[in-house]
Write a protein that holds these residues in place. Structure first.
Motif, PDB file in Angstrom:
ATOM      1  N   ARG A   1       0.856  -1.186   0.000  1.00  0.00           N
ATOM      2  CA  ARG A   1       0.000   0.000   0.000  1.00  0.00           C
ATOM      3  C   ARG A   1       0.896   1.242   0.000  1.00  0.00           C
ATOM      4  O   ARG A   1       1.873   1.308   0.742  1.00  0.00           O
ATOM      5  CB  ARG A   1      -0.886   0.026   1.243  1.00  0.00           C
ATOM      6  CG  ARG A   1      -1.856  -1.150   1.328  1.00  0.00           C
ATOM      7  CD  ARG A   1      -3.150  -0.829   0.667  1.00  0.00           C
ATOM      8  NE  ARG A   1      -4.122  -1.926   0.763  1.00  0.00           N
ATOM      9  CZ  ARG A   1      -5.355  -1.849   0.280  1.00  0.00           C
ATOM     10  NH1 ARG A   1      -5.773  -0.747  -0.309  1.00  0.00           N
ATOM     11  NH2 ARG A   1      -6.180  -2.871   0.367  1.00  0.00           N
ATOM     12  N   VAL A   2       0.546   2.228  -0.814  1.00  0.00           N
ATOM     13  CA  VAL A   2       1.380   3.424  -0.918  1.00  0.00           C
ATOM     14  C   VAL A   2       0.531   4.684  -0.836  1.00  0.00           C
ATOM     15  O   VAL A   2      -0.650   4.693  -1.183  1.00  0.00           O
ATOM     16  CB  VAL A   2       2.188   3.435  -2.240  1.00  0.00           C
ATOM     17  CG1 VAL A   2       3.229   2.320  -2.232  1.00  0.00           C
ATOM     18  CG2 VAL A   2       1.284   3.299  -3.462  1.00  0.00           C
ATOM     19  N   GLY A   3       1.175   5.767  -0.379  1.00  0.00           N
ATOM     20  CA  GLY A   3       0.509   7.051  -0.253  1.00  0.00           C
ATOM     21  C   GLY A   3       1.396   8.181  -0.736  1.00  0.00           C
ATOM     22  O   GLY A   3       2.480   7.955  -1.296  1.00  0.00           O
ATOM     23  N   ASN A   4       0.940   9.392  -0.510  1.00  0.00           N
ATOM     24  CA  ASN A   4       1.607  10.569  -1.043  1.00  0.00           C
ATOM     25  C   ASN A   4       3.093  10.614  -0.689  1.00  0.00           C
ATOM     26  O   ASN A   4       3.464  10.483   0.467  1.00  0.00           O
ATOM     27  CB  ASN A   4       0.919  11.829  -0.510  1.00  0.00           C
ATOM     28  CG  ASN A   4       1.029  12.995  -1.450  1.00  0.00           C
ATOM     29  OD1 ASN A   4       0.626  12.892  -2.601  1.00  0.00           O
ATOM     30  ND2 ASN A   4       1.589  14.096  -0.985  1.00  0.00           N
ATOM     31  N   GLY A   5       3.939  10.790  -1.703  1.00  0.00           N
ATOM     32  CA  GLY A   5       5.374  10.910  -1.484  1.00  0.00           C
ATOM     33  C   GLY A   5       6.123   9.599  -1.492  1.00  0.00           C
ATOM     34  O   GLY A   5       7.369   9.599  -1.558  1.00  0.00           O
ATOM     35  N   ASP A   6       5.422   8.479  -1.411  1.00  0.00           N
ATOM     36  CA  ASP A   6       6.106   7.188  -1.498  1.00  0.00           C
ATOM     37  C   ASP A   6       6.673   6.996  -2.903  1.00  0.00           C
ATOM     38  O   ASP A   6       6.180   7.567  -3.875  1.00  0.00           O
ATOM     39  CB  ASP A   6       5.144   6.036  -1.182  1.00  0.00           C
ATOM     40  CG  ASP A   6       4.761   5.969   0.281  1.00  0.00           C
ATOM     41  OD1 ASP A   6       5.495   6.537   1.116  1.00  0.00           O
ATOM     42  OD2 ASP A   6       3.721   5.358   0.593  1.00  0.00           O
ATOM     43  N   VAL A   7       7.721   6.181  -2.995  1.00  0.00           N
ATOM     44  CA  VAL A   7       8.343   5.887  -4.281  1.00  0.00           C
ATOM     45  C   VAL A   7       8.271   4.384  -4.525  1.00  0.00           C
ATOM     46  O   VAL A   7       8.650   3.585  -3.669  1.00  0.00           O
ATOM     47  CB  VAL A   7       9.802   6.377  -4.321  1.00  0.00           C
ATOM     48  CG1 VAL A   7      10.482   5.937  -5.620  1.00  0.00           C
ATOM     49  CG2 VAL A   7       9.863   7.898  -4.191  1.00  0.00           C
ATOM     50  N   VAL A   8       7.756   4.014  -5.677  1.00  0.00           N
ATOM     51  CA  VAL A   8       7.638   2.612  -6.071  1.00  0.00           C
ATOM     52  C   VAL A   8       8.738   2.302  -7.078  1.00  0.00           C
ATOM     53  O   VAL A   8       8.881   3.014  -8.079  1.00  0.00           O
ATOM     54  CB  VAL A   8       6.254   2.327  -6.687  1.00  0.00           C
ATOM     55  CG1 VAL A   8       6.150   0.865  -7.105  1.00  0.00           C
ATOM     56  CG2 VAL A   8       5.147   2.681  -5.705  1.00  0.00           C
ATOM     57  N   LYS A   9       9.500   1.234  -6.830  1.00  0.00           N
ATOM     58  CA  LYS A   9      10.559   0.839  -7.747  1.00  0.00           C
ATOM     59  C   LYS A   9      10.057  -0.238  -8.707  1.00  0.00           C
ATOM     60  O   LYS A   9       9.481  -1.234  -8.288  1.00  0.00           O
ATOM     61  CB  LYS A   9      11.777   0.313  -6.985  1.00  0.00           C
ATOM     62  CG  LYS A   9      12.520   1.366  -6.168  1.00  0.00           C
ATOM     63  CD  LYS A   9      13.828   0.817  -5.601  1.00  0.00           C
ATOM     64  CE  LYS A   9      14.843   0.565  -6.698  1.00  0.00           C
ATOM     65  NZ  LYS A   9      16.165   0.157  -6.156  1.00  0.00           N
ATOM     66  N   VAL A  10      10.280  -0.002  -9.985  1.00  0.00           N
ATOM     67  CA  VAL A  10      10.036  -1.011 -11.021  1.00  0.00           C
ATOM     68  C   VAL A  10      11.386  -1.239 -11.685  1.00  0.00           C
ATOM     69  O   VAL A  10      11.788  -0.481 -12.561  1.00  0.00           O
ATOM     70  CB  VAL A  10       8.983  -0.538 -12.046  1.00  0.00           C
ATOM     71  CG1 VAL A  10       8.782  -1.594 -13.120  1.00  0.00           C
ATOM     72  CG2 VAL A  10       7.665  -0.210 -11.352  1.00  0.00           C
ATOM     73  N   GLY A  11      12.108  -2.256 -11.216  1.00  0.00           N
ATOM     74  CA  GLY A  11      13.500  -2.387 -11.624  1.00  0.00           C
ATOM     75  C   GLY A  11      14.268  -1.163 -11.144  1.00  0.00           C
ATOM     76  O   GLY A  11      14.252  -0.828  -9.957  1.00  0.00           O
ATOM     77  N   ASN A  12      14.903  -0.455 -12.075  1.00  0.00           N
ATOM     78  CA  ASN A  12      15.615   0.774 -11.730  1.00  0.00           C
ATOM     79  C   ASN A  12      14.751   2.024 -11.893  1.00  0.00           C
ATOM     80  O   ASN A  12      15.210   3.138 -11.638  1.00  0.00           O
ATOM     81  CB  ASN A  12      16.864   0.926 -12.610  1.00  0.00           C
ATOM     82  CG  ASN A  12      17.908  -0.123 -12.301  1.00  0.00           C
ATOM     83  OD1 ASN A  12      17.999  -0.628 -11.183  1.00  0.00           O
ATOM     84  ND2 ASN A  12      18.712  -0.473 -13.301  1.00  0.00           N
ATOM     85  N   LEU A  13      13.527   1.835 -12.333  1.00  0.00           N
ATOM     86  CA  LEU A  13      12.631   2.972 -12.544  1.00  0.00           C
ATOM     87  C   LEU A  13      11.954   3.351 -11.233  1.00  0.00           C
ATOM     88  O   LEU A  13      11.583   2.485 -10.437  1.00  0.00           O
ATOM     89  CB  LEU A  13      11.571   2.624 -13.594  1.00  0.00           C
ATOM     90  CG  LEU A  13      12.072   2.076 -14.928  1.00  0.00           C
ATOM     91  CD1 LEU A  13      10.894   1.708 -15.830  1.00  0.00           C
ATOM     92  CD2 LEU A  13      12.976   3.088 -15.618  1.00  0.00           C
ATOM     93  N   LEU A  14      11.788   4.642 -11.022  1.00  0.00           N
ATOM     94  CA  LEU A  14      11.216   5.136  -9.773  1.00  0.00           C
ATOM     95  C   LEU A  14       9.918   5.878 -10.060  1.00  0.00           C
ATOM     96  O   LEU A  14       9.902   6.891 -10.780  1.00  0.00           O
ATOM     97  CB  LEU A  14      12.202   6.077  -9.074  1.00  0.00           C
ATOM     98  CG  LEU A  14      13.576   5.485  -8.741  1.00  0.00           C
ATOM     99  CD1 LEU A  14      14.474   6.539  -8.084  1.00  0.00           C
ATOM    100  CD2 LEU A  14      13.432   4.272  -7.829  1.00  0.00           C
ATOM    101  N   GLY A  15       8.824   5.384  -9.487  1.00  0.00           N
ATOM    102  CA  GLY A  15       7.514   6.017  -9.639  1.00  0.00           C
ATOM    103  C   GLY A  15       7.113   6.710  -8.347  1.00  0.00           C
ATOM    104  O   GLY A  15       6.964   6.068  -7.309  1.00  0.00           O
ATOM    105  N   ARG A  16       6.962   8.006  -8.406  1.00  0.00           N
ATOM    106  CA  ARG A  16       6.582   8.799  -7.237  1.00  0.00           C
ATOM    107  C   ARG A  16       5.063   8.845  -7.137  1.00  0.00           C
ATOM    108  O   ARG A  16       4.363   9.093  -8.117  1.00  0.00           O
ATOM    109  CB  ARG A  16       7.167  10.210  -7.384  1.00  0.00           C
ATOM    110  CG  ARG A  16       6.773  11.206  -6.314  1.00  0.00           C
ATOM    111  CD  ARG A  16       7.652  12.458  -6.408  1.00  0.00           C
ATOM    112  NE  ARG A  16       7.576  13.092  -7.723  1.00  0.00           N
ATOM    113  CZ  ARG A  16       6.722  14.048  -8.049  1.00  0.00           C
ATOM    114  NH1 ARG A  16       5.815  14.472  -7.163  1.00  0.00           N
ATOM    115  NH2 ARG A  16       6.746  14.605  -9.253  1.00  0.00           N
ATOM    116  N   VAL A  17       4.549   8.605  -5.938  1.00  0.00           N
ATOM    117  CA  VAL A  17       3.098   8.564  -5.712  1.00  0.00           C
ATOM    118  C   VAL A  17       2.585   9.949  -5.323  1.00  0.00           C
ATOM    119  O   VAL A  17       3.113  10.585  -4.414  1.00  0.00           O
ATOM    120  CB  VAL A  17       2.747   7.543  -4.613  1.00  0.00           C
ATOM    121  CG1 VAL A  17       1.249   7.560  -4.307  1.00  0.00           C
ATOM    122  CG2 VAL A  17       3.190   6.144  -5.020  1.00  0.00           C
TER     123      VAL A  17
END
Length: 255
Positions: free
Chosen positions: A92-108
Motif C-alpha cells: 500500500r502506498v501514499g503521497n510521497g512514497d516511491v515505487v521501484k520497477v526495476g531501476n525505474l522510480l515512480g513517485r506517488v
C-alpha cells in the motif's frame, strides 16, 4: 537505458499501459482493466510482468488483477486507503512514497476526487505521468466520491508538473472532451489545434495519447478554471477557482 512504454486498449474505452525497464527486465502494468490484452502485449514484447500499479479501486481498473497475479506472481501495489476494497494487494502506498520497477522510480501523488483513494504515478526521470481517471486529455474525471474543491486541488498538483512531461490517462475520452471544451472556449487556439489533431487521430483509429502537460495546460479547460476568461464565459467573474471548476464539471456531466 530509457524506459519503454506501451499503450493498449482494454474493455471498450479503457487504456492499459506497460512500462518496462530494459536494464533489469522489470515490467509494470499501470492498472489492469482486463487481463487478456495485457497478456497479449507482454507476449508480443517478450516481457515478464513484475508489478501492477493500481491507481484506484474501480472495477474497470482492477478487473484483470487476479488473473495476472495468478499467472505472473507479480507484486500488486495499491493506494493506502483500505476503505476501498482491492484484492491481492502486496504493498500500500501514499503521497510521497516511491515505487521501484526495476531501476525505474515512480513517485506517488495522492489525487482524490474521482474516488477518495485515487493516486497518480509520476516517473520523473522518464518525464511521464500516469493520471488514470483524475486528468484526461482535455478533460478530467467525474467527481464521484470526493468534492469539487478536492478534485481541483488534485488537478493543481498535476498542473504543477513540467510542460514536457508526457500524460497517460485511463480512457479514450478525448474527442468527447474536445466537444465540451469548445463549447466553453471556442476561440482558444491551442484547443482548436488539439481538436484538429484528435479528429485526425481518431479517423485513423489511433489513440490520442500520450499528450504533454504543456499542451494540456493551454487547451484543457478544467486546468484553466482559475483563468478570468473562463470564469467570464460561465458568468462567474470573481468566483473562486474551485467554484468555477465545479460549474465546469457539472456542465460536462450534462453535456
Amino acid at each position: 537505458m530509457a524506459a519503454e512504454i506501451r499503450l493498449l486498449t482494454c474493455l471498450t474505452d479503457n487504456f492499459g499501459v506497460l512500462i518496462h525497464d530494459p536494464a533489469t527486465k522489470a515490467t509494470a502494468a499501470i492498472d489492469a482493466p482486463e487481463a487478456a490484452p495485457i497478456i497479449a502485449a507482454l507476449e508480443r514484447e517478450g516481457w515478464q510482468l513484475t508489478d501492477i500499479l493500481i491507481t484506484h479501486h474501480h472495477h474497470d481498473h482492477v478487473g484483470g488483477v487476479a488473473e495476472l497475479k495468478k499467472k505472473y506472481r507479480c507484486r500488486v501495489v495499491a493506494p493506502q486507503d483500505k476503505a476501498a476494497k482491492i484484492a491481492d494487494v502486496d504493498l500500500r502506498v501514499g503521497n510521497g512514497d516511491v515505487v521501484k520497477v526495476g531501476n525505474l522510480l515512480g513517485r506517488v501523488v495522492e489525487t482524490p476526487g474521482h474516488t477518495l483513494d485515487h493516486i497518480t504515478y509520476v516517473f520523473d526521470s522518464e518525464k511521464t505521468v500516469f493520471a488514470a481517471d483524475t486528468l484526461f486529455s482535455i478533460g478530467c474525471g467525474r467527481v464521484i466520491e470526493g468534492t469539487h474543491p478536492m478534485m481541483w486541488d488534485s488537478l493543481l498538483k498535476l498542473r504543477a508538473l513540467p510542460d514536457d512531461f508526457k500524460l497517460y490517462c485511463g480512457h479514450e475520452y478525448t474527442a468527447a472532451n474536445v466537444k465540451f471544451a469548445l463549447s466553453i472556449e471556442p476561440d482558444n487556439p491551442a484547443l482548436q489545434a488539439r481538436a484538429a489533431q484528435v479528429a485526425k487521430l481518431r479517423a485513423a483509429n489511433q489513440p490520442t495519447l500520450p499528450t504533454t502537460m504543456g499542451e494540456e495546460k493551454k487547451a484543457n479547460v478544467f486546468l484553466r478554471a482559475d483563468e478570468p476568461s473562463v470564469a467570464a464565459k460561465l458568468h462567474m467573474k470573481g468566483a473562486a477557482p474551485a467554484e468555477v471548476f465545479g460549474e465546469l464539471r457539472e456542465r460536462k456531466n450534462k453535456f
